[in-house]
Write a protein that holds these residues in place. Sequence first.
Motif, PDB file in Angstrom:
ATOM      1  N   ASP A 194       0.918  -1.115  -0.027  1.00 53.67           N
ATOM      2  CA  ASP A 194       0.114   0.042  -0.061  1.00 53.67           C
ATOM      3  C   ASP A 194       0.962   1.340  -0.119  1.00 53.67           C
ATOM      4  N   PRO A 195       0.606   2.300  -0.729  1.00 55.89           N
ATOM      5  CA  PRO A 195       1.366   3.543  -0.828  1.00 55.89           C
ATOM      6  C   PRO A 195       1.520   4.186   0.510  1.00 55.89           C
ATOM      7  N   LEU A 196       0.715   3.970   1.504  1.00 56.01           N
ATOM      8  CA  LEU A 196       0.982   4.606   2.796  1.00 56.01           C
ATOM      9  C   LEU A 196       1.896   3.711   3.555  1.00 56.01           C
ATOM     10  N   GLU A 197       2.107   2.494   3.161  1.00 47.73           N
ATOM     11  CA  GLU A 197       2.973   1.547   3.940  1.00 47.73           C
ATOM     12  C   GLU A 197       4.435   1.758   3.671  1.00 47.73           C
ATOM     13  N   ILE A 198       4.517   2.409   2.200  1.00 50.52           N
ATOM     14  CA  ILE A 198       5.835   2.379   1.610  1.00 50.52           C
ATOM     15  C   ILE A 198       6.327   3.882   2.284  1.00 50.52           C
ATOM     16  N   LEU A 199       5.369   5.041   2.402  1.00 49.92           N
ATOM     17  CA  LEU A 199       5.826   5.923   3.157  1.00 49.92           C
ATOM     18  C   LEU A 199       6.229   6.110   4.357  1.00 49.92           C
ATOM     19  N   LYS A 200       5.249   5.183   5.082  1.00 55.51           N
ATOM     20  CA  LYS A 200       5.598   5.003   6.600  1.00 55.51           C
ATOM     21  C   LYS A 200       7.015   4.102   6.709  1.00 55.51           C
ATOM     22  N   THR A 201       7.445   3.360   5.712  1.00 62.52           N
ATOM     23  CA  THR A 201       8.787   2.648   5.852  1.00 62.52           C
ATOM     24  C   THR A 201       9.730   3.767   5.847  1.00 62.52           C
ATOM     25  N   PHE A 202       9.762   4.730   4.660  1.00 64.47           N
ATOM     26  CA  PHE A 202      10.536   5.673   4.459  1.00 64.47           C
ATOM     27  C   PHE A 202      10.776   6.456   5.973  1.00 64.47           C
ATOM     28  N   ALA A 203       9.669   7.067   6.430  1.00 60.30           N
ATOM     29  CA  ALA A 203       9.526   7.501   7.853  1.00 60.30           C
ATOM     30  C   ALA A 203      10.507   6.706   8.733  1.00 60.30           C
ATOM     31  N   VAL A 204      10.486   5.405   8.900  1.00 62.23           N
ATOM     32  CA  VAL A 204      11.132   4.636  10.048  1.00 62.23           C
ATOM     33  C   VAL A 204      12.551   4.661   9.496  1.00 62.23           C
ATOM     34  N   PHE A 205      12.797   4.621   8.096  1.00 63.38           N
ATOM     35  CA  PHE A 205      14.227   4.658   7.783  1.00 63.38           C
ATOM     36  C   PHE A 205      14.753   5.921   8.221  1.00 63.38           C
ATOM     37  N   ARG A 206      14.212   6.935   8.148  1.00 61.48           N
ATOM     38  CA  ARG A 206      14.751   8.368   8.494  1.00 61.48           C
ATOM     39  C   ARG A 206      15.057   8.473   9.986  1.00 61.48           C
ATOM     40  N   PHE A 207      13.970   7.735  10.726  1.00 61.15           N
ATOM     41  CA  PHE A 207      13.964   7.873  12.349  1.00 61.15           C
ATOM     42  C   PHE A 207      15.473   7.106  12.628  1.00 61.15           C
ATOM     43  N   VAL A 208      15.593   5.921  12.158  1.00 58.01           N
ATOM     44  CA  VAL A 208      16.766   4.965  12.460  1.00 58.01           C
ATOM     45  C   VAL A 208      17.890   5.567  11.652  1.00 58.01           C
ATOM     46  N   LEU A 209      18.038   6.462  10.759  1.00 55.03           N
ATOM     47  CA  LEU A 209      19.287   6.585  10.245  1.00 55.03           C
ATOM     48  C   LEU A 209      19.231   8.365   9.831  1.00 55.03           C
ATOM     49  N   PRO A 210      19.194   8.894  10.956  1.00 55.20           N
ATOM     50  CA  PRO A 210      18.871  10.405  10.841  1.00 55.20           C
ATOM     51  C   PRO A 210      19.731  11.477  10.212  1.00 55.20           C
ATOM     52  N   GLY A 211      21.071  10.802   9.990  1.00 59.00           N
ATOM     53  CA  GLY A 211      22.212  11.807   9.261  1.00 59.00           C
ATOM     54  C   GLY A 211      22.409  11.324   7.870  1.00 59.00           C
ATOM     55  N   LYS A 212      21.738  10.489   7.363  1.00 59.37           N
ATOM     56  CA  LYS A 212      22.206   9.566   6.086  1.00 59.37           C
ATOM     57  C   LYS A 212      21.293  10.244   5.029  1.00 59.37           C
ATOM     58  N   LEU A 213      21.914   9.902   3.834  1.00 56.73           N
ATOM     59  CA  LEU A 213      21.130  10.330   2.377  1.00 56.73           C
ATOM     60  C   LEU A 213      20.569   8.936   2.181  1.00 56.73           C
ATOM     61  N   ILE A 214      19.034   9.210   2.055  1.00 55.18           N
ATOM     62  CA  ILE A 214      18.228   8.156   2.046  1.00 55.18           C
ATOM     63  C   ILE A 214      17.553   8.438   0.752  1.00 55.18           C
ATOM     64  N   ARG A 215      17.724   7.344  -0.255  1.00 52.75           N
ATOM     65  CA  ARG A 215      17.376   7.789  -1.478  1.00 52.75           C
ATOM     66  C   ARG A 215      16.045   6.933  -2.251  1.00 52.75           C
ATOM     67  N   TYR A 216      15.196   7.676  -2.879  1.00 56.58           N
ATOM     68  CA  TYR A 216      14.197   7.127  -3.901  1.00 56.58           C
ATOM     69  C   TYR A 216      15.231   6.074  -4.677  1.00 56.58           C
ATOM     70  N   ALA A 217      14.595   5.024  -4.918  1.00 61.47           N
ATOM     71  CA  ALA A 217      15.200   4.208  -6.047  1.00 61.47           C
ATOM     72  C   ALA A 217      14.095   3.346  -6.626  1.00 61.47           C
ATOM     73  N   GLY A 218      14.506   2.299  -7.370  1.00 58.88           N
ATOM     74  CA  GLY A 218      13.613   1.633  -8.269  1.00 58.88           C
ATOM     75  C   GLY A 218      12.377   1.426  -7.653  1.00 58.88           C
ATOM     76  N   GLY A 219      11.384   1.403  -8.690  1.00 55.42           N
ATOM     77  CA  GLY A 219       9.985   0.889  -8.178  1.00 55.42           C
ATOM     78  C   GLY A 219       8.964   2.144  -7.694  1.00 55.42           C
ATOM     79  N   ARG A 220       9.570   3.089  -7.414  1.00 55.34           N
ATOM     80  CA  ARG A 220       8.764   4.391  -7.166  1.00 55.34           C
ATOM     81  C   ARG A 220       7.844   4.917  -8.070  1.00 55.34           C
ATOM     82  N   GLU A 221       7.917   4.699  -9.340  1.00 55.82           N
ATOM     83  CA  GLU A 221       7.034   5.309 -10.304  1.00 55.82           C
ATOM     84  C   GLU A 221       5.688   4.379 -10.218  1.00 55.82           C
TER      85      GLU A 221
END
Length: 231
Positions: free
Chosen positions: A158-185
């Motif tokens: 589900d799109p909202l599940e994807i966005l929540k996953t991005f938010a969790v990665f940001r929480f765990v990795l606060p100072g890193k570059l977190i990149r959109y990659a394959g499958g986003r479109e």
Amino acid sequence: AKAKAMEAAGVRRFDLVTSGYGFCEEDPDFQRILEIYRRLRAETGLELCACLGVLTPGAARALAGAGVTRYNHNLEAPRSFFSRICTTHTYDDRVATVRAAREAGMEVCCGGVIGMGETPEQRVEMALALRELDVESVPVNVLNARPGTPLAGVPRLDPLEILKTFAVFRFVLPGKLIRYAGGREVNLGPLQPLGFLAGLNAMLVGGYLTTPGQELAQDLQMVAGLGLRAG
């Protein structure tokens, strides 16, 4: 020519990618790749990246010497899920390559794929593993299942599940570059801008190994529409 065109369009980094297990430093094809990197370094101002599979420590040092500043080698999946996705090599093989690249002086771009059937807890497991490896850049791919492959029937997240996953990665990795990659479109479509609001701060553009991405001009327009600056 491709590198120069991407540089003229405003891209900062240029990556060469191969398929297969990887190279040792004596491989003739690997020597050719090194020569390509030397020419790219001489003829462009791009930062050079590589994604060439499993590396020996010697091959990692050779790439760094040819001008590669960042190596891409994803974990692909959490340790507890990895054997369900890959049987040609182990999770520890991938970790060893990440460490070899770092020891050679390169930054590391290392992430994985979500939406392959893993649980939300396993996505957290992968984020924590990336934090432990202290990688600089984290591409988050979302499965774009290919017909005829073992994962062809896996339901899309589900799109909202994807966005929540991005938010969790940001929480765990606060100072890193977190990149959109394959499958986003295909997985987010018009909701792609929300990824940046959920915590992403970089993206891969162009093609994704086996599937094309959207046009670079569309990506730049999306960034500008959010009031952000590509750079």
